[in-house]
Design a protein around this motif. Structure first.
Motif, PDB file in Angstrom:
ATOM      1  N   ALA A  82       0.892  -1.178   0.000  1.00 49.31           N
ATOM      2  CA  ALA A  82       0.000   0.000   0.000  1.00 49.31           C
ATOM      3  C   ALA A  82       0.918   1.212   0.000  1.00 49.31           C
ATOM      4  O   ALA A  82       1.364   1.690   1.051  1.00 49.31           O
ATOM      5  N   ILE A  83       1.200   1.691  -1.206  1.00 47.02           N
ATOM      6  CA  ILE A  83       2.309   2.636  -1.411  1.00 47.02           C
ATOM      7  C   ILE A  83       1.855   4.079  -1.206  1.00 47.02           C
ATOM      8  O   ILE A  83       0.768   4.461  -1.639  1.00 47.02           O
ATOM      9  N   HIS A 109      -1.996   9.027   0.945  1.00 51.32           N
ATOM     10  CA  HIS A 109      -2.047   9.155   2.413  1.00 51.32           C
ATOM     11  C   HIS A 109      -3.484   9.032   2.914  1.00 51.32           C
ATOM     12  O   HIS A 109      -3.746   8.418   3.950  1.00 51.32           O
ATOM     13  N   PHE A 110      -4.401   9.602   2.155  1.00 50.41           N
ATOM     14  CA  PHE A 110      -5.836   9.518   2.508  1.00 50.41           C
ATOM     15  C   PHE A 110      -6.241   8.042   2.566  1.00 50.41           C
ATOM     16  O   PHE A 110      -6.887   7.579   3.514  1.00 50.41           O
ATOM     17  N   ALA A 111      -5.825   7.277   1.548  1.00 52.98           N
ATOM     18  CA  ALA A 111      -6.194   5.854   1.494  1.00 52.98           C
ATOM     19  C   ALA A 111      -5.509   5.069   2.616  1.00 52.98           C
ATOM     20  O   ALA A 111      -6.141   4.233   3.271  1.00 52.98           O
ATOM     21  N   GLN A 112      -4.231   5.342   2.845  1.00 49.74           N
ATOM     22  CA  GLN A 112      -3.525   4.613   3.910  1.00 49.74           C
ATOM     23  C   GLN A 112      -4.189   4.844   5.264  1.00 49.74           C
ATOM     24  O   GLN A 112      -4.347   3.920   6.055  1.00 49.74           O
ATOM     25  N   SER A 113      -4.617   6.073   5.478  1.00 50.53           N
ATOM     26  CA  SER A 113      -5.239   6.372   6.761  1.00 50.53           C
ATOM     27  C   SER A 113      -6.587   5.646   6.886  1.00 50.53           C
ATOM     28  O   SER A 113      -6.922   5.111   7.943  1.00 50.53           O
ATOM     29  N   MET A 114      -7.341   5.555   5.774  1.00 51.23           N
ATOM     30  CA  MET A 114      -8.602   4.798   5.809  1.00 51.23           C
ATOM     31  C   MET A 114      -8.333   3.326   6.102  1.00 51.23           C
ATOM     32  O   MET A 114      -9.021   2.696   6.896  1.00 51.23           O
ATOM     33  N   ILE A 115      -7.333   2.774   5.429  1.00 52.03           N
ATOM     34  CA  ILE A 115      -7.036   1.344   5.607  1.00 52.03           C
ATOM     35  C   ILE A 115      -6.650   1.065   7.061  1.00 52.03           C
ATOM     36  O   ILE A 115      -7.176   0.161   7.701  1.00 52.03           O
ATOM     37  N   GLN A 121     -10.385  -0.699  13.508  1.00 52.42           N
ATOM     38  CA  GLN A 121     -11.788  -0.680  13.959  1.00 52.42           C
ATOM     39  C   GLN A 121     -12.392  -2.088  13.966  1.00 52.42           C
ATOM     40  O   GLN A 121     -13.108  -2.450  14.882  1.00 52.42           O
ATOM     41  N   TYR A 122     -12.103  -2.868  12.917  1.00 56.09           N
ATOM     42  CA  TYR A 122     -12.742  -4.188  12.794  1.00 56.09           C
ATOM     43  C   TYR A 122     -11.794  -5.335  13.148  1.00 56.09           C
ATOM     44  O   TYR A 122     -12.151  -6.497  12.965  1.00 56.09           O
ATOM     45  N   GLY A 123     -10.619  -5.008  13.609  1.00 53.53           N
ATOM     46  CA  GLY A 123      -9.662  -6.054  13.977  1.00 53.53           C
ATOM     47  C   GLY A 123      -9.364  -6.982  12.805  1.00 53.53           C
ATOM     48  O   GLY A 123      -9.341  -8.204  12.972  1.00 53.53           O
ATOM     49  N   ILE A 124      -9.155  -6.416  11.626  1.00 53.81           N
ATOM     50  CA  ILE A 124      -8.910  -7.257  10.438  1.00 53.81           C
ATOM     51  C   ILE A 124      -7.482  -7.819  10.501  1.00 53.81           C
ATOM     52  O   ILE A 124      -6.506  -7.064  10.580  1.00 53.81           O
ATOM     53  N   ASP A 125      -7.417  -9.150  10.437  1.00 50.64           N
ATOM     54  CA  ASP A 125      -6.133  -9.830  10.581  1.00 50.64           C
ATOM     55  C   ASP A 125      -5.475  -9.923   9.194  1.00 50.64           C
ATOM     56  O   ASP A 125      -5.627 -10.921   8.492  1.00 50.64           O
ATOM     57  N   CYS A 126      -4.789  -8.854   8.799  1.00 49.86           N
ATOM     58  CA  CYS A 126      -4.199  -8.850   7.447  1.00 49.86           C
ATOM     59  C   CYS A 126      -2.707  -8.533   7.500  1.00 49.86           C
ATOM     60  O   CYS A 126      -2.152  -8.042   6.523  1.00 49.86           O
ATOM     61  N   GLN A 127      -2.074  -8.829   8.605  1.00 52.08           N
ATOM     62  CA  GLN A 127      -0.605  -8.736   8.728  1.00 52.08           C
ATOM     63  C   GLN A 127      -0.076  -7.365   8.317  1.00 52.08           C
ATOM     64  O   GLN A 127       1.000  -7.266   7.727  1.00 52.08           O
ATOM     65  N   ILE A 128      -0.823  -6.317   8.596  1.00 55.25           N
ATOM     66  CA  ILE A 128      -0.391  -4.986   8.129  1.00 55.25           C
ATOM     67  C   ILE A 128       0.805  -4.512   8.957  1.00 55.25           C
ATOM     68  O   ILE A 128       0.818  -4.658  10.174  1.00 55.25           O
ATOM     69  N   ARG A 129       1.808  -3.995   8.269  1.00 58.48           N
ATOM     70  CA  ARG A 129       3.006  -3.496   8.965  1.00 58.48           C
ATOM     71  C   ARG A 129       3.545  -2.287   8.231  1.00 58.48           C
ATOM     72  O   ARG A 129       3.588  -2.272   7.007  1.00 58.48           O
ATOM     73  N   ALA A 193      -6.632 -11.111   2.687  1.00 58.69           N
ATOM     74  CA  ALA A 193      -7.212 -11.028   4.036  1.00 58.69           C
ATOM     75  C   ALA A 193      -7.805  -9.639   4.267  1.00 58.69           C
ATOM     76  O   ALA A 193      -8.843  -9.503   4.926  1.00 58.69           O
ATOM     77  N   LEU A 194      -7.152  -8.617   3.715  1.00 58.26           N
ATOM     78  CA  LEU A 194      -7.713  -7.265   3.874  1.00 58.26           C
ATOM     79  C   LEU A 194      -9.041  -7.149   3.125  1.00 58.26           C
ATOM     80  O   LEU A 194     -10.038  -6.679   3.671  1.00 58.26           O
ATOM     81  N   ALA A 195      -9.060  -7.601   1.853  1.00 62.06           N
ATOM     82  CA  ALA A 195     -10.300  -7.483   1.062  1.00 62.06           C
ATOM     83  C   ALA A 195     -11.436  -8.255   1.740  1.00 62.06           C
ATOM     84  O   ALA A 195     -12.564  -7.739   1.870  1.00 62.06           O
ATOM     85  N   MET A 196     -11.143  -9.461   2.211  1.00 62.30           N
ATOM     86  CA  MET A 196     -12.191 -10.261   2.865  1.00 62.30           C
ATOM     87  C   MET A 196     -12.646  -9.590   4.157  1.00 62.30           C
ATOM     88  O   MET A 196     -13.842  -9.545   4.457  1.00 62.30           O
TER      89      MET A 196
END
Ligand SMILES: Cc1cc2nc3c(=O)[nH]c(=O)nc-3n(C[C@H](O)[C@H](O)[C@H](O)COP(=O)(O)OP(=O)(O)OC[C@H]3O[C@@H](n4cnc5c(N)ncnc54)[C@H](O)[C@@H]3O)c2cc1C
Length: 439
Positions: A82-83, A109-115, A121-129, A193-196
């Motif tokens: 997510a560049i 930056h707008f998109a990164q902040s939404m993601i 908020q939803y505890g999405i388990d998508c290994q985001i780092r 995992a993020l999309a799901m």
């Protein structure tokens, strides 16, 4: 009336998809449903558009239609970068016009902040780092790209670090690269995992139908979308279905379904991790756009992405997948001689929707038909931002980002077939050959 000339058909090899937490797939549609808002495509763009429409129009039902399962299409197949930074491969310093680059930076930056917000908020388990990314070079041409990009980043006032060959193994384990430009702002994540996770947590007034392939589109006072078991009547239609929009007659010949391919190893053992060395996780993008992207994932798999094909139908083709798998093996072995005979658990391909001028489409395509299309290989951030902003714009809201998108020239025209396929294939083959060791 448009009868769709091709519908989505991706291969079943995507590691991210198969490694995602299990979920309840929403049933396909049957019968007749009328709704004020219908979104076609549940990738990052469509999911963002549906969420935002639901928030802007809490009294309306929002319908989202997906031809496959969520996470099975390109949004679940990408490399998970997510560049943040613009990277205009048409400009000599990869930044180009600073004003345009600043707007693209704001969009990202707008998109990164939404993601980040939704994942939390939803505890999405998508290994985001927040690992950032290494843009790495091995060929002279790649080294020149890093120098040019460096001057572009200076112009834009963005932070970076140049890392020389001797220091790179500390970061990446491999001593393959001669230089890398590290930028800290990229988020790395597990895209399927993020999309799901996003689909599982849509607002209550969104109805998602999966495995529902739209085959006919008819324009009139309302828009009719037909599939094998029924139809949708849309007062307003949002096309978020990537290059497949052109199979309904929109932007014909301008949206190029260029496929690219990835393979992923099994998890490395602790001993193999020690042999590799370097940081626990990282993401590398190639200095040469035709080179290899690599990831070391939090579950200690290595991913390599390269190879391109022009699949005009937008559908997967086995012979290209096999060719890419052979290239992945060569590219992997070049970089990781300390991990000989490492098997790939997964190999897959997916469509990036590209345009020749690297421009996206945003706005209305026809009365009652709107689109956020053609992310040019950057759909995690771009799709999230443009889907959201398209919904805002349809709700009557405008801001500098919307104005910027509306003013974009959009994907440019191409020569007709068979010249188009000939030209794109020549270009892809030439680019891949020139990439040399960076592939
Ligand atoms: C291997 C690979 C690596 C990539 N790496 C990155 C990366 O690291 N970072 C990044 O940002 N981007 C990357 N990309 C690009 C990124 O995946 C795309 O830009 C992104 O998926 C676009 O999102 P989207 O929602 O606009 O379209 P899509 O994800 O393509 O979603 C559109 C959906 O519409 C559905 N659809 C189409 N037609 C119909 C129909 N007739 N009926 C019903 N449903 C339909 C499709 O099934 C699909 O799920 C990569 C792509 C690939 C293939």
């Amino acid at each position: 009336m448009y009868r769709n000339t091709s519908t989505p058909a991706d291969d079943n090899g995507c590691g991210w998809f198969h490694l995602s937490p299990p979920r309840d797939v929403r049933p396909g549609h049957s019968g007749r449903t009328e709704a004020r808002w219908v979104v076609l495509g549940a990738g990052f763009t469509g999911l963002a558009a549906a969420r935002q429409l639901a928030l802007k129009f809490p009294q309306d039902e929002i319908v989202v239609i997906e031809g496959q399962q969520v996470g099975f299409g390109a949004s679940g197949r990408n490399s998970g970068f997510a560049i943040d930074l613009p990277h205009d491969i048409g400009a000599h310093d990869y930044i180009g016009d600073p004003a345009t680059a600043r707007m693209n930076l704001k969009l990202n930056h707008f998109a990164q902040s939404m993601i980040r917000t939704l994942v939390e908020q939803y505890g999405i388990d998508c290994q985001i780092r927040a690992d950032g990314k290494y843009q790495a070079a091995v060929e002279e041409k790649g080294l020149a790209v890093l120098q040019a990009y460096r001057s572009g980043l200076d112009k834009l006032g963005q932070a970076y670090e140049m890392i020389e060959a001797r220091d790179l193994p500390e970061h990446l384990g491999t001593s393959f690269y001669r230089q890398a430009l590290y930028t800290p702002g990229t988020l790395l994540l597990q895209p399927a995992a993020l999309a799901m996770g996003l689909a599982n947590n849509l607002p209550a007034n969104v109805s998602l139908y999966e495995n529902t392939v739209i085959t006919h589109l008819e324009q009139g006072d309302k828009i009719t979308l037909r599939h094998a078991n029924g139809e949708f009547i849309a007062h307003e239609l949002l096309l978020c279905n990537n290059a497949f929009a052109s199979h309904f007659g929109f932007l014909p010949g301008r949206l190029l379904p260029i496929f690219t391919y990835a393979s992923m190893t099994r998890p490395l053992s602790v001993e193999e991790q020690a042999r590799l060395g370097g940081k626990e996780t990282w993401g590398i993008i190639p200095a040469d756009p035709f080179g290899s992207t690599l990831r070391r994932t939090p579950d200690q798999r290595l991913l390599v992405r390269n190879s391109f094909s022009f699949n005009a139908s937008g559908q997967a083709q086995q012979r290209y997948l096999e060719r890419a798998a052979r290239q992945h093996r060569t590219s992997f072995d070049r970089r990781f001689p300390m991990l000989p005979d490492m098997p790939f658990d997964y190999t897959w391909g997916g469509s990036m929707c590209l345009s020749r001028n690297h421009s996206s489409y945003f706005g209305s395509l026809a009365p009652r038909v709107h689109g956020a299309l053609c992310c040019n290989g950057l759909g995690i951030t771009r799709g999230t931002a443009t889907g959201t902003l398209l919904a805002n714009w349809l709700a009557g809201e405008k801001d500098e980002l919307t104005d910027f998108l509306l003013a974009s020239p959009g994907p440019n025209r191409n020569p007709p077939e068979p010249l188009l396929s000939l030209g794109v294939n020549l270009n892809l083959n030439w680019g891949q050959r020139r990439a040399g060791l960076e592939a």
